[in-house]
Scaffold this motif. Sequence first.
Motif: not given
Length: 249
Positions: A171-174, A207-212, A164-167
Amino acid sequence: MKTFFTILALIFSICLQAQPTKLVVRAKAKDAKFIGSSIGGAKVIIRDALTGEVLSQGITEGSTGNTGLIMKDPHERYKPITDEQTAGFMAEIEIEEPKFLTIEVIAPANQPQASVKAQTQLWLIPGKHIDGEGVVLEIPGFVVNVLSPQTHEFIKPSTIKLKANVVMMCGCTISNGGLWDAEKMEVQAILKKDGKHLKTVMMSVQDKVNTFEADVDIKEPGTYEAIVYAYDDRTGNTGVGKVNFIVGE
């Protein structure tokens, strides 16, 4: 005497002429920055509060703002946290007398599954501009988009990857250890099979920001639903994304 009353009527008429009056509206994500062009902006609708007539509408445009001013520097009375690039919507409304307005903001405009409506009311006085920082409405929550499985995807019994993409609403980066720290937020997937609760799985940024992500063993055929939620107990921000998929031979 007739001339006097003519002049008086003319002065009165001039005083009641409509005056263009500026009103700046901004949408700010709770515990984050302003909602601007990078995420599609916020929809702004300005209405006459008594009649419901739409007087102006548009989309906030510009940047999310200066991170230092908004998130790091101490806030002082009368010290703005916006600059010339910060996202906003400028309305210019012609009014002859004070008008009571309803200001409605729907944000983020391009994320309908996550958008929140906020509104306030105020008096607008002819010729008395509300510009500069203007009127700022707070938008709570997270934008949550389920990436995997895809909607109505057919999957064989296996270990599946939940993503899941969570911001933030701006839109700021998590990210892990970042200004918006993924490790201090709770993101979980509630899995349901054939309409009944199956299990709840903790998700984390890998591995990727915003991606849980989370790996889940699903062996039994059936129709499944994944409800992914994000929660930050420090701010009360919440967000939800859902997807339905099918497991079969």
